[in-house]
Write an enzyme that holds these catalytic residues in place. Structure first.
Site, PDB file in Angstrom:
ATOM      1  N   LYS A   1      -1.275  -0.156  -5.291  1.00  0.00           N
ATOM      2  CA  LYS A   1      -0.667   0.777  -4.360  1.00  0.00           C
ATOM      3  C   LYS A   1      -1.470   0.949  -3.235  1.00  0.00           C
ATOM      4  O   LYS A   1      -1.337   1.064  -2.145  1.00  0.00           O
ATOM      5  CB  LYS A   1      -0.277   1.980  -5.007  1.00  0.00           C
ATOM      6  CG  LYS A   1       1.028   1.811  -5.970  1.00  0.00           C
ATOM      7  CD  LYS A   1       2.121   1.392  -5.443  1.00  0.00           C
ATOM      8  CE  LYS A   1       3.597   1.190  -6.074  1.00  0.00           C
ATOM      9  NZ  LYS A   1       4.519   0.749  -5.470  1.00  0.00           N
TER      10      LYS A   1
ATOM     11  N   TYR B   1      -2.112  -0.101 -11.526  1.00  0.00           N
ATOM     12  CA  TYR B   1      -1.196   0.273 -11.006  1.00  0.00           C
ATOM     13  C   TYR B   1      -1.933   0.957  -9.654  1.00  0.00           C
ATOM     14  O   TYR B   1      -1.183   0.516  -8.430  1.00  0.00           O
ATOM     15  CB  TYR B   1      -0.155   1.250 -11.440  1.00  0.00           C
ATOM     16  CG  TYR B   1       0.778   1.741 -10.760  1.00  0.00           C
ATOM     17  CD1 TYR B   1       1.639   1.247 -10.425  1.00  0.00           C
ATOM     18  CD2 TYR B   1       0.827   3.305 -10.404  1.00  0.00           C
ATOM     19  CE1 TYR B   1       2.985   1.842  -9.788  1.00  0.00           C
ATOM     20  CE2 TYR B   1       1.804   3.732  -9.788  1.00  0.00           C
ATOM     21  CZ  TYR B   1       2.765   3.260  -9.338  1.00  0.00           C
ATOM     22  OH  TYR B   1       3.900   3.563  -8.600  1.00  0.00           O
TER      23      TYR B   1
ATOM     24  N   THR C   1      13.627   7.508 -11.828  1.00  0.00           N
ATOM     25  CA  THR C   1      13.877   6.054 -12.146  1.00  0.00           C
ATOM     26  C   THR C   1      13.415   5.572 -13.278  1.00  0.00           C
ATOM     27  O   THR C   1      12.677   6.277 -14.195  1.00  0.00           O
ATOM     28  CB  THR C   1      13.726   5.170 -10.939  1.00  0.00           C
ATOM     29  OG1 THR C   1      12.225   5.081 -11.217  1.00  0.00           O
ATOM     30  CG2 THR C   1      13.768   6.002  -9.393  1.00  0.00           C
TER      31      THR C   1
END
Length: 238
Positions: A117, A113, A150
């Site tokens: 990014k 991850y 989220t």
């Protein structure tokens, strides 16, 4: 508002989306690259890419490149078209493994991850360099939305989920608050003509030192072109 389907984990879907969009003969003034997954178990996209790298990064890389001509035609001297790419503070601990971008040697959800990014920040800086070299009326900036409440956290450990549920009201931004910096980059008069910026809380700030490595930016761009099957036009202006 009109919806057009696009699966960022599928190179075929991205190409089909771009064809449908171009058929409308619409200008494109703002492109926000915002899709993403986080900390998913090791798995691949339909094209065989590690999911974090394939969806978070390569999908946006291909989409942006296929829409560049339309963006360039839409921007003007007084109103540049704008590309906003959503990264994360996680990029500060990310490492780009050019010899193993698919994390085949040793898979870590956190590492994969963070790498995706970081790749988005490197991509944005390289893209802005190329846009400037071509004299295009298009700007590219990268945004850190902060820690936002989220469904992105659905793959974290249950203990973290419980802690998030208990503290989200105090430490997490709402989706609306998380979107504010992307909106600022997209429409603020202060950002007119400004590109190659890393933005957090609607302010320009410094990204990870490694993100400013121009040779790394160039090598990632070249490798990304090969992976998604497009020509590396940057070699003409570098």
């Amino acid at each position: 508002v009109e919806f057009l389907y696009c699966d960022l984990a599928s190179m075929k879907s991205i190409r089909q989306f771009v064809q449908r969009f171009r058929a409308k003969n619409c200008p494109l003034h703002v492109l926000v690259n915002n899709a993403g997954v986080m900390l998913v178990p090791e798995r691949k996209t339909e094209d065989g890419f590690e999911e974090h790298f394939g969806l978070n990064y390569l999908g946006h890389f291909l989409l942006t490149n296929l829409l560049l001509d339309t963006l360039k035609q839409s921007g003007t001297h007084s109103h540049s078209a704008r590309i906003i790419t959503v990264s994360s503070a996680t990029h500060y601990v990310g490492k780009l493994h050019l010899n193993d971008l698919q994390s085949r040697c040793s898979y870590s959800p956190h590492g994969a991850y963070a790498q995706s990014k970081l790749a988005l920040v490197l991509f944005t800086y390289r893209l802005q360099h190329l846009l400037t070299a071509n004299g295009s009326h298009v700007t590219a900036n990268v945004v850190d939305p902060g820690v936002v409440n989220t469904e992105l956290y659905k793959h974290v450990f249950w203990v973290v989920k419980v802690a998030k549920w208990m503290t989200a009201w105090l430490f997490f931004k709402t989706p609306e608050e998380g979107a504010s910096t992307s909106i600022y980059a997209a429409v603020s008069p202060e950002m007119e003509g400004a590109g190659g910026c890393y933005l957090y809380n609607e302010e320009r700030t410094k990204s990870a030192d490694v993100a400013y490595d121009e040779e790394l930016q160039r090598r990632l761009w070249t490798e990304s072109c090969k992976m998604v099957g497009i020509s590396d036009e940057s070699s003409r202006v570098s």
